[in-house]
Design an enzyme around this catalytic site. Structure first.
Site, PDB file in Angstrom:
ATOM      1  N   GLY A 127       0.824  -1.216   0.000  1.00 47.84           N
ATOM      2  CA  GLY A 127       0.000   0.000   0.000  1.00 47.84           C
ATOM      3  C   GLY A 127       0.846   1.249   0.000  1.00 47.84           C
ATOM      4  O   GLY A 127       1.018   1.895   1.036  1.00 47.84           O
ATOM      5  N   GLU A 244      13.680  -3.390  -3.656  1.00 54.72           N
ATOM      6  CA  GLU A 244      12.772  -3.731  -4.750  1.00 54.72           C
ATOM      7  C   GLU A 244      13.462  -3.530  -6.097  1.00 54.72           C
ATOM      8  O   GLU A 244      13.357  -4.354  -6.988  1.00 54.72           O
ATOM      9  CB  GLU A 244      11.520  -2.842  -4.658  1.00 54.72           C
ATOM     10  CG  GLU A 244      10.528  -3.046  -5.775  1.00 54.72           C
ATOM     11  CD  GLU A 244       9.351  -2.059  -5.731  1.00 54.72           C
ATOM     12  OE1 GLU A 244       8.337  -2.375  -6.334  1.00 54.72           O
ATOM     13  OE2 GLU A 244       9.464  -0.993  -5.115  1.00 54.72           O
TER      14      GLU A 244
END
Lengths: 398, 380
Positions: A127, A244
């Site tokens: 989120g 990431e």
């Protein structure tokens, strides 16, 4: 200087290959190779095989179920997995929230969440983005207000990948509305089954349901679900983003897809000859292959330079930009190979387990959709423009 | 040199633009696309009533007597609205083949219907192995008593699901890639031995693969001379390409407008993102591509109905190359500058992007036309 793998690394590669040969389910590999969509069950099945071997969470400390692999082993492992057609690990739990919990979380959080990630009990989603906060992530508005031993969360997240499957979401929320942009943000773990959460699908241009909007309406989250300090969530966010990005280059996956391209280009014909023998087309494939060769070496250099067990900094932005451009170029060529057969939109043939008559070939139905889907690579995880800003600021100091 | 439109051309453009604006809001397009027909029968009827389906046909059959420029004006507006009707397939391509090759009886019977829009044609030239090469034909037509017997498969026939007649290329002699020995046949899609696998296309239209299994047609189904169809096929595909470039133009223009608008309104870091120089330059690149494509679409339009020679072939190949590359560039950049929202099904930009990328997959992609141009390029 030695750019060749050491004897140990080669032995490790053989070990990985032997494992994949014996353990990777053939039906899953076939789907991956033909670009079919994975079901949640497919992902779970493969995850448990990896967990059993102790290879699901290579980046975690050994005592938590991780490995002792260095950057080269991780690279070898990723590459072999892609080559054999293993599904890409859904990163939100194992590679995103877990490192944050390990670095910033309490012992209690580590003990509670990490085993549940391994067991598959928890499926995480991310989120971060909001309708008004994409590139400018720090301007996010989802609010969390302290109320006794809970936070009350209100707001909206968007582009939530695979949120439809998730039971947990890690969120950046604003806990101090007075503070400057990056300050006043906190990192919260939220149960998706909490009252007040609703998930709405976003259908992308290829007709796929991969991303979602998530709405929070007075959602009560226990304070023990805060990771790190209140108002210090940006530190976690940044840590996660560099983690990431390293994986976003997707070298192993690009190599596998390039091999797929060559296979298809030998089957498809133009002027009675395989497409790959067409000099113009072949040159375009060669161009991509050379770019891929270079980025693989860049990846290994950057990973090797990263501190032991650490993650690279802004250099991973370079990999993200180039890696995603290469992947997009390959999907473009794949679409080209099949000529007019890129036009039909065959939703059924893209489905898992389709065994009806094929319009053209088992690989053709997904290619145009894949090309459009892969436009996301240069948008998500910090758009490529943002990555270039990071490089110019952090590395070039412009 | 004069790039201005005549009064008549201006009126034609206004008519087409108004019709598309009124009848084709994006939400409606979705409904048309999802319907069984895959487009709007009503809109198709309006194209006929307003005489737009008659644009490229001569006045003596009730046509408008328009040429490449008139076609371009109509197609640009149809592209702007992302319309789904098989106008290009029927009116430009099919009608053009019929007009060029048809015998008196065929023309008298069918051309007025095509011009009025009451008959829809589709063109089935591609095959699974042909990869845009019109001469690569394996479908066979054997002369039998009183007619021909056709067998083979045709690939990705846009509009073939709804056409009243389909023009099929088939080999009456020679090997599968010979330039001679190709003939054209007008077939009825409901004839015995014809089957179709109908599907939607990535860009929201419908098409089919056409399977011919010993389809028996009369001698009157032959369109033009036996074994000598290729020159006309290539010439008419040139007209179709010119029209397609105009179609891309309308869509590109919309994609650029949507993107520019977004750059002015979307705020990140406290300012409209159009304030960032890197995005300004990319928008400029898109606009430049659009200008280049516009120029080539105009050039192709002025040569589309001209003499069949190397110069025309070069210009058509160049137009398709430039327009296909520009279309892809605009599509990809428009998505990127929008970010995630540009990838959503519910936003019309994504559908422009799909249309623009798919342009390359009909009538030859940029590689195909680059090779064609290179072959024809003058050395001195």
């Amino acid at each position: 200087m030695n750019v060749n793998y050491t004897a140990e690394e080669l032995a490790f590669r053989d070990e990985v290959r032997a494992f994949l040969k014996s353990e990777l389910p053939a039906d899953i590999a076939a789907k991956v190779k033909l670009g079919k969509h994975m079901s949640k069950q497919d992902h779970e099945r493969w995850q448990q095989i990896l967990v059993k071997r102790g290879w699901y969470a290579p980046g975690w400390p050994v005592e938590l179920g991780g490995t002792t692999w260095g950057p080269v082993e991780k690279h070898i492992f990723d590459e072999e997995c892609s080559a054999f057609g293993a599904p890409r690990t859904v990163p939100f739990g194992v590679n995103m929230v877990a490192p944050v919990i390990i670095k910033f979380g309490t012992q209690q959080q580590i003990d509670h969440y990490l085993p549940r990630i391994l067991s598959g009990e928890d499926w995480w989603c991310q989120g971060y983005s909001e309708p008004g906060a994409g590139s400018d992530l720090a301007s996010l508005k989802t609010r969390a207000v302290r109320d006794g031993d809970h936070y009350v969360v209100n707001g909206q997240k968007t582009w939530t990948t695979l949120g439809q499957h998730a039971n947990m979401i890690f969120c950046l929320v604003r806990t101090d509305p007075e503070a400057q942009q990056q300050r006043g943000i906190s990192f919260l773990l939220i149960d998706m089954k909490s009252p007040g959460i609703s998930v709405r699908p976003i259908i992308t241009l290829d007709g796929d349901h991969e991303v979602n909007e998530v709405f929070f309406d007075n959602v009560r989250v226990p304070v023990e679900n805060l990771v790190g300090e209140e108002n210090q969530g940006w530190t976690c966010a940044k840590y996660l983003l560099t983690h990431e990005r390293t994986g976003l280059a997707g070298i192993g996956s690009s190599k596998a897809v390039l091999a797929h391209l060559k296979r298809i280009a030998m089957k498809e014909v133009c002027d009675g000859k395989p497409m790959l023998e067409d000099p113009l087309f072949r040159a375009q494939v060669a161009e991509v292959e050379m770019q891929l060769m270079a980025i693989e070496m860049s990846t290994l250099r950057i990973l090797a330079a990263a501190k032991e067990g650490g993650v690279p900094g802004a250099e991973s932005s370079i990999l993200k930009v180039k890696g995603t451009e290469i992947r997009q170029a390959i999907t473009h060529l794949l679409r080209k190979v099949i000529g007019p057969y890129a036009l039909p939109f065959l939703e059924e043939e893209m489905q898992l387990g389709y065994d009806g008559e094929l319009l053209h070939a088992d690989y053709s139905a997904s290619l145009a959709g894949d090309y459009f889907n892969m436009r996301k690579l240069s948008i998500f995880g910090g758009s490529n423009e943002i990555q270039k800003n990071i490089v110019s600021k952090m590395i070039l100091e412009l | 040199m004069d790039f201005k439109l005549t009064e008549e051309q201006q009126m034609l453009q206004d008519t087409a633009a108004r019709l598309v604006r009124d009848a084709y809001p994006f939400e409606q397009r979705e409904k048309f696309s999802e319907s069984e027909l895959g487009f709007s029968a009503e809109f198709w009827g309006q194209l006929g009533e307003l005489g737009l389906t008659a644009v490229p046909f001569s006045e003596d059959i009730g046509g408008f007597g328009g040429g490449g420029v008139e076609t371009m004006l109509v197609m640009t507006e149809l592209g702007r609205g992302l319309t789904l009707e098989p106008y290009l397939q029927s009116v430009i391509y099919g009608g053009g083949l019929l007009n060029q090759l048809g015998g008196d009886a065929q023309k008298e019977d069918l051309l007025p219907q095509v011009a009025a829009g009451s008959l829809q044609l589709a063109v089935a030239f591609d095959e699974p192995q042909s990869h845009y090469n019109l001469h690569d034909v394996q479908a066979k037509a054997e002369a039998v008593d009183g007619g021909y017997r056709l067998s083979g498969r045709k690939a990705v026939v846009i509009g073939g699901h709804s056409a009243g007649k389909i023009i099929v290329s088939a080999r009456t002699s020679g090997d599968s890639r010979d330039e001679t020995g190709i003939s054209l046949f007008l077939i009825d899609p409901n004839a015995q031995g014809v089957s179709r696998r109908v599907y939607p296309t990535i860009d929201g239209r419908k098409g089919c693969d056409l399977f011919l299994d010993n389809v028996q047609v009369g001698a009157d189904a032959l369109l033009g001379e036996i074994g000598n169809a290729l020159p006309a096929m290539r010439y008419q595909q040139g007209r179709a390409i010119a029209a397609q470039c105009a179609d891309a133009l309308g869509s590109m223009d919309e994609a650029c407008k949507l993107t520019l608008d977004y750059l002015k309104t979307r705020k990140q870091f406290g300012v409209p993102i159009g304030k960032f120089q890197v995005l300004q330059h990319r928008m400029v690149d898109m606009q430049t591509e659009l200008e280049q494509a516009t120029s080539m679409a105009i050039l192709a339009a002025t040569f589309a109905d001209g003499e069949d020679n190397d110069e025309r072939s070069r210009i058509i190949a160049a137009a398709k190359y430039i327009c296909a590359r520009a279309a892809r560039k605009v599509a990809e950049e428009a998505i990127q500058l929008h970010g995630g929202i540009g990838m959503t099904w519910e936003y019309n930009l994504a559908h422009h992007a799909k249309r623009l990328v798919m342009i390359a997959h009909q009538f030859g992609d940029d590689d195909h036309h680059l090779k064609a141009y290179a072959k024809l390029m003058q050395v001195a």
